[in-house]
Design a protein around this motif. Structure first.
Motif, PDB file in Angstrom:
ATOM      1  N   ILE A  12     -11.293   2.100   7.070  1.00  0.00           N
ATOM      2  CA  ILE A  12      -9.840   1.933   6.919  1.00  0.00           C
ATOM      3  C   ILE A  12      -9.123   3.215   7.350  1.00  0.00           C
ATOM      4  N   GLY A  13      -9.640   4.356   6.908  1.00  0.00           N
ATOM      5  CA  GLY A  13      -9.043   5.631   7.280  1.00  0.00           C
ATOM      6  C   GLY A  13      -9.088   5.871   8.781  1.00  0.00           C
ATOM      7  N   GLU A  14     -10.200   5.507   9.409  1.00  0.00           N
ATOM      8  CA  GLU A  14     -10.330   5.672  10.870  1.00  0.00           C
ATOM      9  C   GLU A  14      -9.321   4.796  11.605  1.00  0.00           C
ATOM     10  N   LEU A  15      -9.179   3.550  11.160  1.00  0.00           N
ATOM     11  CA  LEU A  15      -8.208   2.650  11.783  1.00  0.00           C
ATOM     12  C   LEU A  15      -6.795   3.190  11.621  1.00  0.00           C
ATOM     13  N   ASP A  16      -6.483   3.699  10.444  1.00  0.00           N
ATOM     14  CA  ASP A  16      -5.160   4.263  10.188  1.00  0.00           C
ATOM     15  C   ASP A  16      -4.854   5.394  11.155  1.00  0.00           C
ATOM     16  N   ASP A  17      -5.857   6.235  11.414  1.00  0.00           N
ATOM     17  CA  ASP A  17      -5.677   7.363  12.331  1.00  0.00           C
ATOM     18  C   ASP A  17      -5.497   6.923  13.773  1.00  0.00           C
ATOM     19  N   ASP A  18      -6.142   5.811  14.160  1.00  0.00           N
ATOM     20  CA  ASP A  18      -6.234   5.451  15.581  1.00  0.00           C
ATOM     21  C   ASP A  18      -5.243   4.396  16.055  1.00  0.00           C
ATOM     22  N   ILE A  19      -4.629   3.634  15.157  1.00  0.00           N
ATOM     23  CA  ILE A  19      -3.803   2.494  15.566  1.00  0.00           C
ATOM     24  C   ILE A  19      -2.711   2.901  16.553  1.00  0.00           C
ATOM     25  N   LEU A  20      -1.915   3.884  16.198  1.00  0.00           N
ATOM     26  CA  LEU A  20      -0.787   4.255  17.064  1.00  0.00           C
ATOM     27  C   LEU A  20      -1.254   4.960  18.336  1.00  0.00           C
ATOM     28  N   ILE A  58      -2.747  -3.989  17.444  1.00  0.00           N
ATOM     29  CA  ILE A  58      -2.318  -4.977  16.442  1.00  0.00           C
ATOM     30  C   ILE A  58      -3.530  -5.552  15.727  1.00  0.00           C
ATOM     31  N   ARG A  59      -4.585  -5.854  16.485  1.00  0.00           N
ATOM     32  CA  ARG A  59      -5.818  -6.368  15.863  1.00  0.00           C
ATOM     33  C   ARG A  59      -6.400  -5.331  14.901  1.00  0.00           C
ATOM     34  N   MET A  60      -6.299  -4.059  15.254  1.00  0.00           N
ATOM     35  CA  MET A  60      -6.797  -2.990  14.377  1.00  0.00           C
ATOM     36  C   MET A  60      -5.995  -2.943  13.074  1.00  0.00           C
ATOM     37  N   ALA A  61      -4.678  -3.101  13.165  1.00  0.00           N
ATOM     38  CA  ALA A  61      -3.834  -3.092  11.961  1.00  0.00           C
ATOM     39  C   ALA A  61      -4.196  -4.259  11.047  1.00  0.00           C
ATOM     40  N   LEU A  62      -4.397  -5.441  11.640  1.00  0.00           N
ATOM     41  CA  LEU A  62      -4.758  -6.605  10.834  1.00  0.00           C
ATOM     42  C   LEU A  62      -6.160  -6.458  10.242  1.00  0.00           C
ATOM     43  N   LYS A  63      -7.066  -5.812  10.992  1.00  0.00           N
ATOM     44  CA  LYS A  63      -8.414  -5.558  10.476  1.00  0.00           C
ATOM     45  C   LYS A  63      -8.345  -4.593   9.297  1.00  0.00           C
ATOM     46  N   ALA A  64      -7.477  -3.589   9.383  1.00  0.00           N
ATOM     47  CA  ALA A  64      -7.323  -2.634   8.279  1.00  0.00           C
ATOM     48  C   ALA A  64      -6.851  -3.345   7.010  1.00  0.00           C
ATOM     49  N   ILE A  65      -5.926  -4.282   7.166  1.00  0.00           N
ATOM     50  CA  ILE A  65      -5.429  -5.051   6.016  1.00  0.00           C
ATOM     51  C   ILE A  65      -6.560  -5.888   5.424  1.00  0.00           C
ATOM     52  N   GLU A  66      -7.350  -6.507   6.284  1.00  0.00           N
ATOM     53  CA  GLU A  66      -8.492  -7.318   5.829  1.00  0.00           C
ATOM     54  C   GLU A  66      -9.484  -6.458   5.045  1.00  0.00           C
ATOM     55  N   PHE A  85       0.394  -0.708   7.587  1.00  0.00           N
ATOM     56  CA  PHE A  85      -0.323  -1.504   8.596  1.00  0.00           C
ATOM     57  C   PHE A  85       0.539  -2.690   9.054  1.00  0.00           C
ATOM     58  N   TRP A  86       1.211  -3.353   8.098  1.00  0.00           N
ATOM     59  CA  TRP A  86       2.129  -4.428   8.488  1.00  0.00           C
ATOM     60  C   TRP A  86       3.256  -3.874   9.350  1.00  0.00           C
ATOM     61  N   TYR A 129       7.281  -7.974  10.124  1.00  0.00           N
ATOM     62  CA  TYR A 129       8.330  -7.218   9.431  1.00  0.00           C
ATOM     63  C   TYR A 129       8.560  -7.799   8.033  1.00  0.00           C
ATOM     64  N   GLY A 130       8.530  -9.116   7.923  1.00  0.00           N
ATOM     65  CA  GLY A 130       8.712  -9.737   6.611  1.00  0.00           C
ATOM     66  C   GLY A 130       7.660  -9.264   5.617  1.00  0.00           C
ATOM     67  N   ARG A 131       6.408  -9.157   6.079  1.00  0.00           N
ATOM     68  CA  ARG A 131       5.340  -8.679   5.201  1.00  0.00           C
ATOM     69  C   ARG A 131       5.553  -7.208   4.848  1.00  0.00           C
ATOM     70  N   ALA A 132       5.927  -6.403   5.844  1.00  0.00           N
ATOM     71  CA  ALA A 132       6.136  -4.968   5.619  1.00  0.00           C
ATOM     72  C   ALA A 132       7.305  -4.725   4.669  1.00  0.00           C
ATOM     73  N   HIS A 133       8.377  -5.499   4.847  1.00  0.00           N
ATOM     74  CA  HIS A 133       9.563  -5.311   4.012  1.00  0.00           C
ATOM     75  C   HIS A 133       9.281  -5.713   2.571  1.00  0.00           C
ATOM     76  N   ALA A 134       8.571  -6.804   2.377  1.00  0.00           N
ATOM     77  CA  ALA A 134       8.205  -7.230   1.023  1.00  0.00           C
ATOM     78  C   ALA A 134       7.341  -6.170   0.345  1.00  0.00           C
ATOM     79  N   ALA A 135       6.408  -5.576   1.106  1.00  0.00           N
ATOM     80  CA  ALA A 135       5.554  -4.526   0.563  1.00  0.00           C
ATOM     81  C   ALA A 135       6.376  -3.287   0.222  1.00  0.00           C
TER      82      ALA A 135
END
Length: 351
Positions: A263-271, A282-290, A306-307, A327-333
Motif C-alpha cells: 500500500i505504501g509503495e502504491l501511494d508513493d508511485d501513483i502520481l 488509476i488501477r494502482m489507486a483502486l488496487k491500493a483501496i482493495e 486514493f479516491w 470524486y463522490g467517494r473522495a468527498h464522502a471520505a
C-alpha cells in the motif's frame, strides 16, 4: 455531534447518592460527595462551593464523551501511563472531543522535525515559553504529561513528547498542548485521529473506526499503518522512545506486513506513474483501496487520497463519468475524516 468544548462556567451540580467511600474530589476536601458535575457526570463534590473552586482545573478535562483513566485496562503495567477512554458509542466520523490548547507557541517549523538540531530548537522554544505562563492550572497540566527525553522532566522535553501541530506544513500556526488529546496513546491502526480546525481554533478528536463504550481511544504518533512493522517500530523508538506493542505490531504477520508495504509503495508511485500511464495509475489507486480493505485499514482517513487520486487522473484524461464517481467517494471520505462541517472537507478540490 454537539461541541464538547469547555464551557465558560461550571456545569451545574446534580444531586447523587454518594457511595460510602466516595469523598469530594476537590483537592484538600475530605467531606462526603453529594453531587456530581452535570456535564461529565464523572467528578463528585460535597457541594457547589467546592465544585466552583475546582472548575478552573476541571474545565480542561470535563467531557461527556471521553475520560482520562489511570493505568492499563488489563491491570498489568504496560508502561504507557494514563490513557483516554470512550464513555459512549461512536461511529466513524463522530467527534469525540473538541478543545483549545492550554498552552501554545507560534513557529513555522515542526517541533517534531526529524533533525536533532530542530528538535533542540523546539525544546528551547517551549522552555522559554513556560515562564510566561501563569502559575497554577496550566503549569500543572503541562507537568502532568510525560517527558520521554529528560529525567527530571523539562517543559521542552514534555512538549517534544506531547505537543500537536496546529495545522500542517502548509498552514501551520505552531504547536499546542491539550489536556485530553495529549493523553491519547499510540496505535499503528488507531481508532481516532487529531485534527486542528483553523476555523474553530480547536483541536478535534475524530473517530476513524467504530468505538464502543470503555474502549481506549488511540491515535497514531506519526508512522501510519502502511509501513513495515520493523520500520514503524524503529520510527517510534527513535521519535518517542518506546517499543510499540499495539495490536498490529503484536500480530507480527508477515503476509499482512507485505500487504501494508505494498500500500505504501502504491501511494508513493501513483502520481509518478500518472504522467506516463494514467490508466495504470488509476488501477494502482483502486488496487491500493482493495488492499486497505483486506488489511483492515479501509477507514476514510486512509482511502480518501486514493479516491481523490483516481478522480484527478480520470479528469485529466477526460473520463468525466469516472471522475465524477471517484470524486463522490473522495468527498464522502473527506467529510468523515475531516469533520462534517470542515471547510477542507466541504471544499475538497474537484477537477
Amino acid at each position: 455531534m454537539s461541541s464538547v468544548a469547555a464551557a465558560d462556567n461550571p456545569a451545574s451540580a446534580q444531586n447523587v447518592q454518594p457511595a460510602a467511600t466516595r469523598a469530594c474530589e476537590r483537592e484538600g476536601c475530605t467531606n462526603a460527595a453529594r453531587s456530581h458535575c452535570g456535564k461529565c457526570r464523572a467528578v463528585h463534590y460535597c457541594g457547589r462551593e467546592c465544585q466552583q473552586a475546582a472548575w478552573p482545573a476541571h474545565k480542561w478535562l470535563c467531557s461527556p464523551c471521553v475520560r482520562i483513566a489511570r493505568g492499563p485496562a488489563s491491570g498489568v503495567d504496560d508502561g504507557r501511563g494514563a490513557r483516554l477512554v470512550a464513555l459512549k458509542k461512536f461511529k466513524e466520523g463522530d467527534e469525540l472531543a473538541r478543545e483549545r490548547p492550554f498552552a501554545r507557541i507560534a513557529h513555522a517549523d515542526s517541533v517534531h522535525a526529524t533533525d536533532a538540531e530542530a528538535k533542540r530548537w523546539g525544546e528551547g522554544l517551549w522552555d522559554a515559553h513556560v515562564p510566561t505562563m501563569s502559575p497554577g492550572v496550566e503549569r500543572d497540566l503541562l507537568y502532568g504529561l510525560t517527558d520521554a527525553w529528560n529525567d527530571p522532566p523539562t517543559a521542552g522535553g514534555i512538549a517534544r513528547t506531547n505537543c500537536l501541530p496546529l495545522g500542517d506544513h502548509n498552514d501551520s500556526e505552531g504547536s499546542g498542548l491539550f489536556a485530553l488529546a495529549c493523553r491519547a496513546n499510540h496505535a499503528c491502526r488507531p481508532n481516532a485521529r487529531y485534527l486542528w480546525r483553523h476555523d474553530l481554533q480547536r483541536e478535534l478528536l475524530i473517530a476513524v473506526r467504530d468505538i464502543a463504550p470503555g474502549d481506549e481511544v488511540t491515535v497514531t504518533y506519526g508512522p501510519g499503518p502502511a509501513n513495515a512493522r520493523a520500520w514503524r517500530q524503529e520510527a517510534l523508538l527513535r521519535g518517542f522512545r518506546f517499543t510499540c506493542k499495539c495490536e498490529l505490531c503484536e500480530a507480527d504477520d508477515a503476509r499482512l506486513d507485505r500487504m501494508l508495504m505494498r500500500i505504501g509503495e502504491l501511494d508513493d508511485d501513483i502520481l509518478k506513474v500518472a504522467w506516463q500511464n494514467p490508466k495504470q495509475a488509476i488501477r494502482m489507486a483502486l488496487k491500493a483501496i482493495e488492499l486497505c480493505q483486506a488489511a483492515g485499514i479501509d477507514s476514510a482517513v486512509y482511502v480518501k487520497r486514493f479516491w481523490h487520486d483516481a478522480h484527478q487522473i480520470s479528469a485529466k484524461i477526460g473520463n468525466a463519468a469516472d471522475a465524477y464517481k471517484y470524486y463522490g467517494r473522495a468527498h464522502a471520505a473527506a467529510l468523515l475524516c475531516e469533520g462534517g462541517a470542515s471547510p477542507e472537507g466541504v471544499r475538497l478540490p474537484r477537477y
